[in-house]
Design a protein around this motif. Structure first.
Motif, PDB file in Angstrom:
ATOM      1  N   MET A   1      17.028  -5.495  -9.899  1.00  0.00           N
ATOM      2  CA  MET A   1      15.634  -5.613  -9.440  1.00  0.00           C
ATOM      3  C   MET A   1      14.639  -4.705 -10.103  1.00  0.00           C
ATOM      4  O   MET A   1      14.896  -3.666 -10.349  1.00  0.00           O
ATOM      5  CB  MET A   1      15.845  -5.277  -7.940  1.00  0.00           C
ATOM      6  CG  MET A   1      14.747  -6.222  -6.984  1.00  0.00           C
ATOM      7  SD  MET A   1      14.762  -5.429  -5.124  1.00  0.00           S
ATOM      8  CE  MET A   1      16.248  -6.577  -4.575  1.00  0.00           C
ATOM      9  N   ASP A   2      13.458  -5.080 -10.345  1.00  0.00           N
ATOM     10  CA  ASP A   2      12.550  -4.373 -10.974  1.00  0.00           C
ATOM     11  C   ASP A   2      11.953  -3.126 -10.034  1.00  0.00           C
ATOM     12  O   ASP A   2      12.333  -3.392  -8.747  1.00  0.00           O
ATOM     13  CB  ASP A   2      11.025  -5.100 -11.029  1.00  0.00           C
ATOM     14  CG  ASP A   2      11.337  -6.315 -12.415  1.00  0.00           C
ATOM     15  OD1 ASP A   2      11.968  -5.789 -13.315  1.00  0.00           O
ATOM     16  OD2 ASP A   2      10.479  -7.187 -12.409  1.00  0.00           O
ATOM     17  N   LYS A   3      11.527  -2.215 -10.845  1.00  0.00           N
ATOM     18  CA  LYS A   3      10.954  -1.154  -9.902  1.00  0.00           C
ATOM     19  C   LYS A   3       9.778  -1.594  -9.175  1.00  0.00           C
ATOM     20  O   LYS A   3       9.443  -2.700  -9.209  1.00  0.00           O
ATOM     21  CB  LYS A   3      10.644  -0.147 -10.891  1.00  0.00           C
ATOM     22  CG  LYS A   3      11.629   0.670 -11.268  1.00  0.00           C
ATOM     23  CD  LYS A   3      11.278   2.210 -12.199  1.00  0.00           C
ATOM     24  CE  LYS A   3      12.302   2.866 -12.646  1.00  0.00           C
ATOM     25  NZ  LYS A   3      11.978   3.988 -13.410  1.00  0.00           N
ATOM     26  N   LEU A   4       9.400  -0.909  -7.931  1.00  0.00           N
ATOM     27  CA  LEU A   4       8.698  -1.309  -7.069  1.00  0.00           C
ATOM     28  C   LEU A   4       6.922  -1.059  -7.545  1.00  0.00           C
ATOM     29  O   LEU A   4       6.855   0.318  -7.586  1.00  0.00           O
ATOM     30  CB  LEU A   4       8.788  -0.894  -5.598  1.00  0.00           C
ATOM     31  CG  LEU A   4       7.769  -1.405  -4.483  1.00  0.00           C
ATOM     32  CD1 LEU A   4       8.071  -2.563  -3.947  1.00  0.00           C
ATOM     33  CD2 LEU A   4       8.027  -0.281  -3.254  1.00  0.00           C
ATOM     34  N   ILE A   5       6.244  -2.010  -7.570  1.00  0.00           N
ATOM     35  CA  ILE A   5       4.784  -1.696  -7.962  1.00  0.00           C
ATOM     36  C   ILE A   5       4.112  -1.714  -6.627  1.00  0.00           C
ATOM     37  O   ILE A   5       4.387  -2.558  -5.629  1.00  0.00           O
ATOM     38  CB  ILE A   5       4.174  -3.130  -8.641  1.00  0.00           C
ATOM     39  CG1 ILE A   5       4.936  -2.970 -10.047  1.00  0.00           C
ATOM     40  CG2 ILE A   5       2.643  -2.696  -9.105  1.00  0.00           C
ATOM     41  CD1 ILE A   5       4.460  -4.502 -10.636  1.00  0.00           C
ATOM     42  N   ILE A   6       3.386  -0.619  -6.479  1.00  0.00           N
ATOM     43  CA  ILE A   6       2.571  -0.337  -5.244  1.00  0.00           C
ATOM     44  C   ILE A   6       1.081  -0.503  -5.418  1.00  0.00           C
ATOM     45  O   ILE A   6       0.670   0.188  -6.412  1.00  0.00           O
ATOM     46  CB  ILE A   6       2.991   1.192  -4.342  1.00  0.00           C
ATOM     47  CG1 ILE A   6       4.189   1.163  -4.204  1.00  0.00           C
ATOM     48  CG2 ILE A   6       2.059   1.158  -3.399  1.00  0.00           C
ATOM     49  CD1 ILE A   6       4.874   2.465  -3.471  1.00  0.00           C
ATOM     50  N   THR A   7       0.302  -1.375  -4.898  1.00  0.00           N
ATOM     51  CA  THR A   7      -0.954  -1.553  -4.757  1.00  0.00           C
ATOM     52  C   THR A   7      -1.525  -0.959  -3.862  1.00  0.00           C
ATOM     53  O   THR A   7      -1.291  -1.247  -2.809  1.00  0.00           O
ATOM     54  CB  THR A   7      -1.269  -2.980  -5.166  1.00  0.00           C
ATOM     55  OG1 THR A   7      -0.877  -3.675  -6.187  1.00  0.00           O
ATOM     56  CG2 THR A   7      -2.885  -3.155  -5.084  1.00  0.00           C
ATOM     57  N   ALA A   8      -2.961  -0.110  -4.182  1.00  0.00           N
ATOM     58  CA  ALA A   8      -3.531   0.303  -3.129  1.00  0.00           C
ATOM     59  C   ALA A   8      -4.645  -0.203  -3.095  1.00  0.00           C
ATOM     60  O   ALA A   8      -5.614  -0.127  -4.021  1.00  0.00           O
ATOM     61  CB  ALA A   8      -3.570   2.044  -3.152  1.00  0.00           C
ATOM     62  N   ALA A   9      -5.054  -1.101  -1.966  1.00  0.00           N
ATOM     63  CA  ALA A   9      -6.268  -1.439  -1.732  1.00  0.00           C
ATOM     64  C   ALA A   9      -7.331  -0.638  -0.910  1.00  0.00           C
ATOM     65  O   ALA A   9      -7.161  -0.481   0.231  1.00  0.00           O
ATOM     66  CB  ALA A   9      -6.092  -2.979  -0.988  1.00  0.00           C
ATOM     67  N   ILE A  10      -8.043   0.293  -1.496  1.00  0.00           N
ATOM     68  CA  ILE A  10      -8.501   1.421  -0.791  1.00  0.00           C
ATOM     69  C   ILE A  10      -9.715   1.369  -0.048  1.00  0.00           C
ATOM     70  O   ILE A  10     -10.037   2.063   0.729  1.00  0.00           O
ATOM     71  CB  ILE A  10      -8.531   2.659  -2.104  1.00  0.00           C
ATOM     72  CG1 ILE A  10      -9.768   2.293  -3.083  1.00  0.00           C
ATOM     73  CG2 ILE A  10      -7.461   3.069  -2.702  1.00  0.00           C
ATOM     74  CD1 ILE A  10     -10.256   3.495  -4.145  1.00  0.00           C
TER      75      ILE A  10
END
Ligand code: KMH
Ligand code: ZN
Length: 271
Positions: free
Chosen positions: A1-10
């Protein structure tokens, strides 16, 4: 599994300091919130900007100020401006941040109800025009999906040459489509092989959807745009606190967190 991309919708366009006093309006506040999310493990900042009084704007100059301020504090983070802006803005207004040639930007793939009398309008011509401009400016679209028909539109526009593969989808659940495991699985099953996806659960759906994405091999979006609470009845102090909670859940479940450059590789962006 790919590493986890976290997006912050700030920041978002709709949430206000009345909802949570830490919602950023000024350039300094936006940079502060981006830094808190980046330090906690976010590799993408999904960006809306405001005037100092909180009014949402898509002004290119304001985006530039905010992007420069974010880069000064988070040098390698991926900045993903919104081309959705706020309900009622014209296409020309909404497209302004693409003139800054960001690595990514959102591409909203359909029209939807947005609460009360509000309709967020994205006609077929709007979507094709936005996709063409992003192609010309070498901007990778994050395809915003608020219901299943928007996946079908994206696939149609891909076949017509407007959207390039591999496509990256953001499933925004809890606005028009419900945020259930069944709905998320249905959407994930509907996108072409080789695509990547993230999920943005709105309000109380934020962390349950994040946990599902972590185990399903997707990616996660959190942030004040979608939710201002860290737990039931408790406001988050910062976007960073929301990201930290995702990092904790991911660690417990054995999923590593992607750095910005690892996220670039996973999404096929040029470093
Ligand atoms: N503020 C919404 C009307 C996007 O960023 O592309 C649109 C939105 C989606 O937030
Ligand atoms: Zn947005």
């Amino acid at each position: 599994m790919d590493k986890l991309i976290i997006t912050a919708a700030i920041c978002g366009a709709e949430v206000t300091k009345e909802n949570n006093p830490s919602v950023p309006y000024t350039v300094e506040e936006i940079a502060r919130e981006a830094k808190s999310a980046y330090k906690a493990g976010a590799s993408i900042i999904h960006l809306h900007v405001r005037e100092d009084d909180g009014t949402p704007t898509q002004r290119k100059e304001r985006f530039k100020e905010c992007m420069d301020a974010i880069r000064a504090k988070c040098p390698d983070v991926i900045i993903q401006p919104s081309t959705g802006g706020a309900v009622g803005m014209s296409d020309e207004e909404r497209l302004q941040p693409t003139e800054l040639y960001p690595e990514m930007a959102t591409l909203d793939c359909g029209t939807l109800n947005f609460g009360g009398d509000e309709i967020f309008i994205n006609t077929e011509n709007t979507i094709k025009n936005f996709a063409n401009i992003m192609n010309q400016r070498n901007i990778k679209p994050e395809i915003e999906v608020f219901d299943k028909g928007m996946v079908d539109y994206a696939i149609k526009y891909h076949k017509q040459g407007f959207i390039k593969a591999p496509m990256h989808f953001d499933f925004v659940l809890g606005v028009q489509m419900t945020a259930t495991a069944r709905d998320l699985a249905f959407l994930v099953d509907s996108i072409p092989a080789g695509s990547t996806w993230t999920v943005a659960g709105i309000g109380k759906n934020q962390f349950p959807m994040a946990a599902l994405a972590i185990v399903m091999g997707g990616h996660v979006r959190v942030g004040f745009e979608d939710n201002t609470y860290i737990s039931k009845g408790v406001l988050a102090k910062s976007n960073g606190e929301l990201v930290e909670k995702v990092v904790r859940i991911a660690k417990e479940l054995g999923r590593e967190i992607a750095t910005p450059n690892e996220a670039r590789e996973i999404l096929g962006l040029k470093p």
